[in-house]
Design a protein around this motif. Structure first.
Motif, PDB file in Angstrom:
ATOM      1  N   CYS A  30     -10.786  -7.862  -2.203  1.00 35.08           N
ATOM      2  CA  CYS A  30     -11.240  -8.575  -0.670  1.00 35.08           C
ATOM      3  C   CYS A  30     -11.792  -9.758   0.362  1.00 35.08           C
ATOM      4  CB  CYS A  30     -13.593  -7.213  -0.832  1.00 35.08           C
ATOM      5  SG  CYS A  30     -14.417  -7.036   0.855  1.00 35.08           S
ATOM      6  N   HIS A  39      -2.676   0.427  -4.370  1.00 34.48           N
ATOM      7  CA  HIS A  39      -1.285  -0.683  -4.512  1.00 34.48           C
ATOM      8  C   HIS A  39      -0.124   0.198  -4.158  1.00 34.48           C
ATOM      9  CE1 HIS A  39      -3.863  -4.791  -4.841  1.00 34.48           C
ATOM     10  NE2 HIS A  39      -4.738  -3.456  -4.754  1.00 34.48           N
ATOM     11  N   PHE A  42       1.313  -8.555   7.254  1.00 34.97           N
ATOM     12  CA  PHE A  42      -0.185  -8.259   6.755  1.00 34.97           C
ATOM     13  C   PHE A  42      -0.344  -9.936   6.226  1.00 34.97           C
ATOM     14  CE2 PHE A  42      -0.810  -9.977   2.585  1.00 34.97           C
ATOM     15  CZ  PHE A  42      -2.516  -8.751   2.196  1.00 34.97           C
ATOM     16  N   ARG A  50      -3.761 -10.994   7.299  1.00 33.01           N
ATOM     17  CA  ARG A  50      -5.165 -11.954   6.546  1.00 33.01           C
ATOM     18  C   ARG A  50      -5.447 -13.598   6.747  1.00 33.01           C
ATOM     19  NH1 ARG A  50      -6.790  -8.896   1.524  1.00 33.01           N
ATOM     20  NH2 ARG A  50      -7.478 -11.003   0.622  1.00 33.01           N
ATOM     21  N   PHE A  98     -14.532  -5.867  -6.415  1.00 29.01           N
ATOM     22  CA  PHE A  98     -13.938  -6.195  -5.278  1.00 29.01           C
ATOM     23  C   PHE A  98     -12.671  -6.422  -4.598  1.00 29.01           C
ATOM     24  CE2 PHE A  98     -18.171  -7.107  -4.525  1.00 29.01           C
ATOM     25  CZ  PHE A  98     -18.668  -6.744  -3.284  1.00 29.01           C
ATOM     26  N   GLY A  99     -11.844  -5.641  -5.804  1.00 27.50           N
ATOM     27  CA  GLY A  99     -10.252  -5.877  -5.976  1.00 27.50           C
ATOM     28  C   GLY A  99      -9.213  -6.603  -7.158  1.00 27.50           C
ATOM     29  N   PHE A 100      -8.209  -6.828  -6.197  1.00 28.54           N
ATOM     30  CA  PHE A 100      -7.514  -7.665  -7.026  1.00 28.54           C
ATOM     31  C   PHE A 100      -5.824  -8.463  -6.236  1.00 28.54           C
ATOM     32  CE2 PHE A 100      -9.378  -4.337  -9.552  1.00 28.54           C
ATOM     33  CZ  PHE A 100      -9.513  -4.978 -10.833  1.00 28.54           C
ATOM     34  N   ILE A 128      -8.281   0.576  -3.944  1.00 31.65           N
ATOM     35  CA  ILE A 128      -7.775   1.571  -2.844  1.00 31.65           C
ATOM     36  C   ILE A 128      -6.391   0.820  -3.305  1.00 31.65           C
ATOM     37  CG2 ILE A 128      -7.110   0.836  -0.461  1.00 31.65           C
ATOM     38  CD1 ILE A 128     -10.158   0.964  -0.115  1.00 31.65           C
ATOM     39  N   GLY A 155     -13.972  -2.096   6.401  1.00 30.65           N
ATOM     40  CA  GLY A 155     -14.146  -2.948   5.374  1.00 30.65           C
ATOM     41  C   GLY A 155     -15.626  -2.935   5.195  1.00 30.65           C
ATOM     42  N   GLY A 156     -16.654  -2.950   5.547  1.00 33.98           N
ATOM     43  CA  GLY A 156     -17.706  -3.284   5.600  1.00 33.98           C
ATOM     44  C   GLY A 156     -18.702  -2.492   5.694  1.00 33.98           C
ATOM     45  N   THR A 185     -24.192   0.462  -1.448  1.00 30.14           N
ATOM     46  CA  THR A 185     -24.685  -0.872  -1.924  1.00 30.14           C
ATOM     47  C   THR A 185     -26.070  -0.451  -1.615  1.00 30.14           C
ATOM     48  OG1 THR A 185     -22.286  -1.805  -1.910  1.00 30.14           O
ATOM     49  CG2 THR A 185     -24.251  -3.347  -2.577  1.00 30.14           C
ATOM     50  N   ARG A 237       1.155  -0.667   0.109  1.00 26.98           N
ATOM     51  CA  ARG A 237       0.063  -0.195  -0.230  1.00 26.98           C
ATOM     52  C   ARG A 237       1.194   1.145   0.184  1.00 26.98           C
ATOM     53  NH1 ARG A 237      -5.107  -1.821  -1.266  1.00 26.98           N
ATOM     54  NH2 ARG A 237      -5.814  -2.985   0.470  1.00 26.98           N
ATOM     55  N   ARG A 286      -4.587  -8.630  -2.410  1.00 21.74           N
ATOM     56  CA  ARG A 286      -4.936  -8.062  -1.189  1.00 21.74           C
ATOM     57  C   ARG A 286      -6.803  -7.460  -1.596  1.00 21.74           C
ATOM     58  NH1 ARG A 286      -1.561  -4.442   1.743  1.00 21.74           N
ATOM     59  NH2 ARG A 286      -2.967  -4.113   3.050  1.00 21.74           N
TER      60      ARG A 286
HETATM   61  C1  HEM Z   1     -20.504  -4.582  -1.847  1.00 26.58           C
HETATM   62  C2  HEM Z   1     -20.027  -4.441   0.349  1.00 26.58           C
HETATM   63  C3  HEM Z   1     -18.038  -4.612  -0.797  1.00 26.58           C
HETATM   64  C4  HEM Z   1     -16.851  -3.961  -0.943  1.00 26.58           C
HETATM   65  C5  HEM Z   1     -17.058  -3.607  -2.746  1.00 26.58           C
HETATM   66  C6  HEM Z   1     -15.596  -4.224  -0.811  1.00 26.58           C
HETATM   67  C7  HEM Z   1     -14.556  -3.791  -1.435  1.00 26.58           C
HETATM   68  C8  HEM Z   1     -12.885  -4.084  -1.221  1.00 26.58           C
HETATM   69  C9  HEM Z   1     -12.096  -3.750  -2.027  1.00 26.58           C
HETATM   70  C10 HEM Z   1     -12.710  -2.550  -3.682  1.00 26.58           C
HETATM   71  C11 HEM Z   1     -11.392  -3.281  -1.243  1.00 26.58           C
HETATM   72  C12 HEM Z   1      -9.904  -3.523  -1.757  1.00 26.58           C
HETATM   73  C13 HEM Z   1      -9.186  -4.378  -2.293  1.00 26.58           C
HETATM   74  C14 HEM Z   1      -7.953  -4.604  -3.380  1.00 26.58           C
HETATM   75  O1  HEM Z   1      -7.178  -3.613  -2.846  1.00 26.58           O
HETATM   76  O2  HEM Z   1      -7.336  -4.817  -4.799  1.00 26.58           O
HETATM   77  C15 HEM Z   1     -11.753  -4.004  -0.528  1.00 26.58           C
HETATM   78  C16 HEM Z   1     -10.734  -4.824   0.652  1.00 26.58           C
HETATM   79  C17 HEM Z   1     -11.252  -4.604   1.976  1.00 26.58           C
HETATM   80  N1  HEM Z   1     -12.434  -5.274   1.951  1.00 26.58           N
HETATM   81 FE1  HEM Z   1     -13.691  -4.971   1.377  1.00 26.58          FE
HETATM   82  N2  HEM Z   1     -15.540  -4.684   0.096  1.00 26.58           N
HETATM   83  C18 HEM Z   1     -16.759  -4.236   0.855  1.00 26.58           C
HETATM   84  C19 HEM Z   1     -17.479  -5.250   1.704  1.00 26.58           C
HETATM   85  C20 HEM Z   1     -16.571  -5.876   2.521  1.00 26.58           C
HETATM   86  C21 HEM Z   1     -16.827  -6.860   4.188  1.00 26.58           C
HETATM   87  C22 HEM Z   1     -18.395  -7.213   4.103  1.00 26.58           C
HETATM   88  C23 HEM Z   1     -15.825  -6.581   4.274  1.00 26.58           C
HETATM   89  C24 HEM Z   1     -15.816  -7.645   6.036  1.00 26.58           C
HETATM   90  C25 HEM Z   1     -16.551  -7.831   6.890  1.00 26.58           C
HETATM   91  C26 HEM Z   1     -14.778  -6.499   3.992  1.00 26.58           C
HETATM   92  C27 HEM Z   1     -12.967  -6.294   4.488  1.00 26.58           C
HETATM   93  C28 HEM Z   1     -12.434  -5.598   4.125  1.00 26.58           C
HETATM   94  C29 HEM Z   1     -11.092  -5.780   4.370  1.00 26.58           C
HETATM   95  C30 HEM Z   1     -10.131  -5.745   5.656  1.00 26.58           C
HETATM   96  C31 HEM Z   1     -10.397  -4.911   3.258  1.00 26.58           C
HETATM   97  C32 HEM Z   1      -8.584  -4.873   3.256  1.00 26.58           C
HETATM   98  C33 HEM Z   1      -7.726  -6.120   2.570  1.00 26.58           C
HETATM   99  C34 HEM Z   1      -6.385  -5.327   2.146  1.00 26.58           C
HETATM  100  O3  HEM Z   1      -6.189  -4.471   2.593  1.00 26.58           O
HETATM  101  O4  HEM Z   1      -5.533  -7.160   2.094  1.00 26.58           O
HETATM  102  N3  HEM Z   1     -15.032  -5.375   2.818  1.00 26.58           N
HETATM  103  N4  HEM Z   1     -12.702  -4.160   0.063  1.00 26.58           N
END
Ligand code: HEM
Length: 529
Positions: A454, A388, A142, A146, A447-449, A386, A317-318, A325, A117, A452
């Motif tokens: 999601c 990278h 990390f 994770r 939901f990301g790549f 988010i 995140g959640g 949404t 990041r 990392r």
């Molecule tokens: C519509 C719902 C959601 C969307 C669109 C979404 C989308 C994303 C995206 C785009 C990222 C970054 C991925 C990347 O860096 O490439 C992310 C990271 C993350 N999300 Fe979600 N998310 C959602 C729901 C949730 C929920 C429900 C949780 C947990 C209960 C969650 C937990 C996390 C966490 C912990 C990360 C950080 C991961 C990391 O940095 O390694 N997310 N999410």
């Protein structure tokens, strides 16, 4: 004597002045030469760097960077400069990717070097968010965090939370039927309740519950602290040492406030769980409870620290992503009533009207699944992902990508590409032909790549489906009316930030029949007993 001294002094002074002037001159010439040399080097290396808008010397594209809704400008630029574009801000390179294939090639296939990041001084160092999972650099810590989180969200265990998600969806729908103005606040409360219950086993008592309010405060602090371009200290780190009483330098004070809120959000729910998880085990263990049950007193203080920082990220995140949404879903139902009718017809045909939908019905409701997917595509909650960061120099398609570049996936641009999604601003669940393979192409982007991506994806799918299916089974989502009795259909107007939400979404949930409402009320009352 005096005149001799004066002469001598003036001679010395003029010598010093001459020396001073020539040193200043030398420094200026050296600085100019360095600058010219740097620009020449950049000129020759740039032709192999990704294209992008004209960069001014030193400041690069700083003045061209859009502050509001930047994804719109990036998408426009992508049409001129291609799917891999480079922007520079004060020497910091930024790679903007507007192609799913390029994002996959780099962020997934080469994820070992694309999973850091960017270093944020304000959010990470000053406000203390640096060890949260979302900002953690790719490395041992990390991986540990994770693993802790992914374990509780894997598809094989996710069904544990279905009852919890369905019950919260029902309470939410009833709350909005009774008070339509509470759409946003009720959504926030019930989604936060699901997450606090799932993460710490804690049941939120109401809107004034301190664990709920602290959770919201920490998320707000995080969003502010990570606002792109908002904090000069992120570009000029030395500014962090300027005392906060110097006019214009209040940011260190702000950071201290956020750090305080973060401390409370990290430890209060964790200690609550520590005291209560054994008693709570009968309901199936929450994320924190299962870690404590497995590791218990074996957790070192470092591991405990990493764990609380991972758990707080789950809340962050959640929450806003889910609220966004749900609001986008409601907006779509108001603007595209024919889609709503079609989804309701599917629910009526498959489940009937004698019971409430369950998450396990997902598989038999392809149109409702397509509606959910189209919401993710139509208004992606995280339109620029988010960011990278690139760990080492890289080459792609004949282009040179330099170490330390910030890598921004333009999710909005990818999901609004008219060559893949014709009429991209229209809400058309039919575009997936009911095929999961087509829907996955959207969620793989939204939901990301790579490493990392999601970790909450399956969990989010459950929550969102439960709410969408319950709303559609029980209610018609209808517009409000103005003082002349005219229906008010909200425009599509989005907030601007890392997580976006539609603004001014006002509606009413009108029960489709007295009978279905009775079924809902009975279910909510039974669950509360
Ligand atoms: C519509 C719902 C959601 C969307 C669109 C979404 C989308 C994303 C995206 C785009 C990222 C970054 C991925 C990347 O860096 O490439 C992310 C990271 C993350 N999300 Fe979600 N998310 C959602 C729901 C949730 C929920 C429900 C949780 C947990 C209960 C969650 C937990 C996390 C966490 C912990 C990360 C950080 C991961 C990391 O940095 O390694 N997310 N999410």
């Amino acid at each position: 004597m005096h005149s001799v001294l004066a002469q001598a002094a003036s001679g010395a002074l003029s010598f010093e002045l001459r020396l001073g002037q020539s040193s200043v001159l030398t420094i200026c010439i050296l600085a100019l030469l360095t600058f010219v040399l740097r620009e020449i080097v950049l000129y020759f290396t740039r032709h192999s760097m990704p294209p992008g808008p004209f960069r001014w010397p030193v400041i690069g594209n700083a003045l061209q960077l859009p502050q509001d809704h930047p994804w719109v400008k990036y998408t426009e630029w992508a049409k001129m400069y291609g799917p891999l574009m480079q922007l520079d801000v004060l020497g910091q390179h930024m790679l903007v990717i507007t192609s799913a294939q390029t994002a996959r090639d780099l962020m997934e296939k080469r994820s070992s070097i694309y999973s850091d990041r960017p270093h944020l001084v304000m959010a990470g160092d000053l406000a203390g968010f640096g060890d949260t999972l979302i900002l953690q650099n790719y490395g041992e810590e990390f991986r540990y965090q994770r693993k802790l989180v992914s374990h509780s969200f894997s598809p094989s265990v996710i069904h544990r939370y279905y009852d919890l998600q369905e019950a919260a969806a029902r309470r939410l729908v009833l709350a909005v039927i009774e008070d339509p103005d509470s759409l946003e606040s009720s959504t926030r409360l019930h989604i936060a309740s699901i997450i606090l219950r799932m993460t710490y086993g804690y049941t939120v008592k109401g809107v004034d519950d301190p664990l709920f309010t602290t959770g919201i405060a920490v998320i707000n602090g995080f969003s502010e602290a990570t606002r792109p371009g908002a904090w000069p200290v992120d570009f000029v780190p030395i500014l962090q040492y300027v005392p906060h009483w110097v006019p214009g330098f209040v940011f260190t004070k702000k950071a201290r406030e956020w750090r305080g809120v973060l401390e409370r959000a990290l430890w209060a729910p964790y200690y609550w769980c520590k005291e209560n998880y054994a008693r709570d085990a009968a309901h199936g263990l929450c994320l924190c409870g299962s870690i404590l049950a497995a590791e218990g007193s074996q957790l070192s203080s470092d591991q405990e620290w990493l764990f609380v920082n991972a758990a707080v990220t789950v809340m962050g995140g959640g929450l806003d992503t889910n609220i966004s949404t749900i609001l986008s879903f409601v907006l779509a139902m108001l603007r595209f009533p024919e889609v709503q009718k079609k989804a309701q017809a599917e629910i009526d045909a498959v489940i009937g009207t004698n019971r409430l939908p369950l998450i396990s019905d997902r598989h038999s409701l392809p149109y409702v699944r397509s509606v959910v997917t189209e919401v993710y595509r139509w208004i992606p909650a995280v339109p620029l992902g988010i960011p990278h960061a690139l760990r080492q120099d890289d080459h792609y398609d004949g282009l040179f990508l330099s170490k330390g570049s910030v890598v921004v996936p333009n999710v909005w641009g990818m999901l609004h590409d008219p060559s893949i999604y014709p009429a991209p601003h229209e809400f058309k669940p039919e575009r997936y032909g009911g095929l999961d393979a087509e829907m996955t192409k959207v969620t793989d982007i939204a939901f990301g790549f790579g490493r990392r991506a999601c970790p909450g994806f399956y969990f989010a799918e459950g929550t969102i489906f439960a709410i969408v299916a319950t709303v559609l089974a029980i209610c018609d989502v209808v517009p409000t009316v103005d003082e002349h009795g005219q229906e008010v259909i909200p425009e599509v107007s989005l907030t601007s930030g890392a997580i976006v939400s539609p603004e001014n979404v006002k509606c009413a949930f009108r029960p489709r029949s007295g009978r279905v409402k009775d079924i809902l009320v009975e279910a909510v009352e039974t669950e509360q007993e």
